[in-house]
Design a protein around this motif. Sequence first.
Motif, short mmCIF file in Angstrom:
data_model
loop_
_atom_site.label_atom_id
_atom_site.label_comp_id
_atom_site.label_asym_id
_atom_site.label_seq_id
_atom_site.Cartn_x
_atom_site.Cartn_y
_atom_site.Cartn_z
N UNK A 32 0.81 -1.23 0.00
CA UNK A 32 0.00 0.00 0.00
C UNK A 32 0.84 1.28 0.00
N UNK A 33 2.06 1.21 0.57
CA UNK A 33 2.92 2.39 0.55
C UNK A 33 3.39 2.71 -0.86
N UNK A 34 3.74 1.66 -1.62
CA UNK A 34 4.12 1.86 -3.02
C UNK A 34 2.97 2.46 -3.80
N UNK A 35 1.78 1.87 -3.62
CA UNK A 35 0.61 2.33 -4.35
C UNK A 35 0.29 3.78 -4.00
N UNK A 36 0.33 4.13 -2.70
CA UNK A 36 0.03 5.50 -2.28
C UNK A 36 1.03 6.48 -2.88
N UNK A 37 2.31 6.09 -2.90
CA UNK A 37 3.33 6.97 -3.45
C UNK A 37 3.05 7.29 -4.92
N UNK A 38 2.71 6.27 -5.70
CA UNK A 38 2.45 6.48 -7.13
C UNK A 38 1.17 7.28 -7.34
N UNK A 39 0.15 7.02 -6.54
CA UNK A 39 -1.10 7.79 -6.66
C UNK A 39 -0.86 9.26 -6.32
N UNK A 40 0.01 9.49 -5.35
CA UNK A 40 0.30 10.87 -4.95
C UNK A 40 1.11 11.61 -6.02
N UNK A 41 1.69 10.87 -6.96
CA UNK A 41 2.45 11.47 -8.05
C UNK A 41 1.61 11.64 -9.32
N UNK A 42 0.31 11.40 -9.19
CA UNK A 42 -0.59 11.67 -10.31
C UNK A 42 -0.96 10.48 -11.17
N UNK A 43 -0.48 9.31 -10.84
CA UNK A 43 -0.85 8.12 -11.60
C UNK A 43 -2.22 7.62 -11.18
N UNK A 44 -3.00 7.11 -12.13
CA UNK A 44 -4.25 6.46 -11.77
C UNK A 44 -3.93 5.12 -11.11
N UNK A 45 -4.92 4.51 -10.46
CA UNK A 45 -4.67 3.24 -9.79
C UNK A 45 -4.28 2.16 -10.80
N UNK A 46 -4.91 2.17 -11.97
CA UNK A 46 -4.59 1.18 -12.99
C UNK A 46 -3.16 1.35 -13.50
N UNK A 47 -2.76 2.58 -13.75
CA UNK A 47 -1.40 2.83 -14.22
C UNK A 47 -0.38 2.50 -13.14
N UNK A 48 -0.73 2.78 -11.90
CA UNK A 48 0.18 2.46 -10.80
C UNK A 48 0.38 0.95 -10.68
N UNK A 49 -0.71 0.19 -10.84
CA UNK A 49 -0.61 -1.27 -10.79
C UNK A 49 0.30 -1.79 -11.89
N UNK A 50 0.18 -1.23 -13.08
CA UNK A 50 1.03 -1.66 -14.19
C UNK A 50 2.50 -1.41 -13.88
N UNK A 51 2.81 -0.25 -13.33
CA UNK A 51 4.19 0.07 -13.01
C UNK A 51 4.75 -0.88 -11.95
N UNK A 52 3.94 -1.20 -10.95
CA UNK A 52 4.40 -2.08 -9.88
C UNK A 52 4.66 -3.49 -10.41
N UNK A 53 3.75 -3.99 -11.25
CA UNK A 53 3.93 -5.32 -11.82
C UNK A 53 5.18 -5.36 -12.70
N UNK A 54 5.34 -4.36 -13.58
CA UNK A 54 6.51 -4.35 -14.46
C UNK A 54 7.81 -4.22 -13.67
N UNK A 55 7.77 -3.49 -12.56
CA UNK A 55 8.97 -3.39 -11.72
C UNK A 55 9.32 -4.74 -11.11
#
Length: 357
Positions: A307-330
């Motif tokens: 959830x900390x990773x997800x919150x960080x990406x959401x706080x940087x303007x990414x949508x939840x779907x785009x944030x999920x994609x970035x986390x999976x690819x990482x």
Amino acid sequence: MEKIRLNESPIRTCEKFGVNDVVLEGFTVPEVIKAFDSVTIKSGETKLQTNAIKKEASLKYGVGDLLEEQVIKQSNQSYKIVINENQENVELDFDFQENNRSLVDYVEIIAEEGCKGTVILKYKSQDYENSPYEYYHNGICRIEAKKNSNVQVILVNLLNGKSRNFFSLESYVEEDAKAEVITVDFGGKSSVTNYYMNVAQNNAAGSMNSIYLGKEEQKLDINYIAHLNGRKSKIDIEVQGALKDQATKSFKGTIDFKTGAKYAKGNENEFCMLLSDKAKSKALPMLLCTEEDVEGNHSSASGKVDPKQLFYLLSRGFSQKEAMKLIVKARFSHIIDRIEQEELKEEVLAEIDKRLD
């Protein structure tokens, strides 16, 4: 329609865990296999034989006797690939289409002594979204890495969500040789895979690296088996996956240190990222040993997105779907980066985006 049981683990465990094998209901192995002629071959200078291939029977393991027999008797594509020059690359693209719906293939890969090369086997259907077609793939790949050779085999499954994918791989690694298998397993209503590597002689090394991505009601069953026979032989197994919707996955990973494998090393790691509350992951990592002075490590885990990773990406303007994609690819990146072919690497990354939409 019938019920078939496939991909048995080499050592049985408690039945209630549900990982000893996979049961497919409402599925019948096709009896009639028509021609499949949608294949693109990129062979470079490698000697490539496409007919009169002698198919060896009796896999050590494999996904199942019924499917193995079908490949031996009914294959509609067969190839023998001989790597006899350094840095040789071969790519076979099997394109499933309306008139090419069933592929039963047998591929033999031989890396001659002291030679190095990469072989890519890609199975893809163009009509991923809303396809009316159910494709069928049943394949066997045999790899022989001769003394002091270095062979990399990349297997890519990008079939649509109505397909059935079955694949058995068997490899034999000689003295001072190295065999690396990379798998990208994204497609199929069900995908059942069995990879056996015999790290047979002294100082031989093998690795099996895999990423998988399940969605909707996909069912994945993965069975990795490695035998270490030679002194100072080595195996590394790394599996990273993600499941969304109601997808399910069973992973069986077995490293077996045989008598004579003194000072051998084996490492195994599997992690599954759960992207929904309904996705299910099962794992059975095993270490077996009949030799002293060996080193074995294994781990397996599953969990939700941090959830900390997800919150960080959401706080940087990414949508939840785009944030999920970035986390999976990482999470997948250190395996994807082992693919040196940039075009293929970009295709895999694009598929992750598409399948997580």
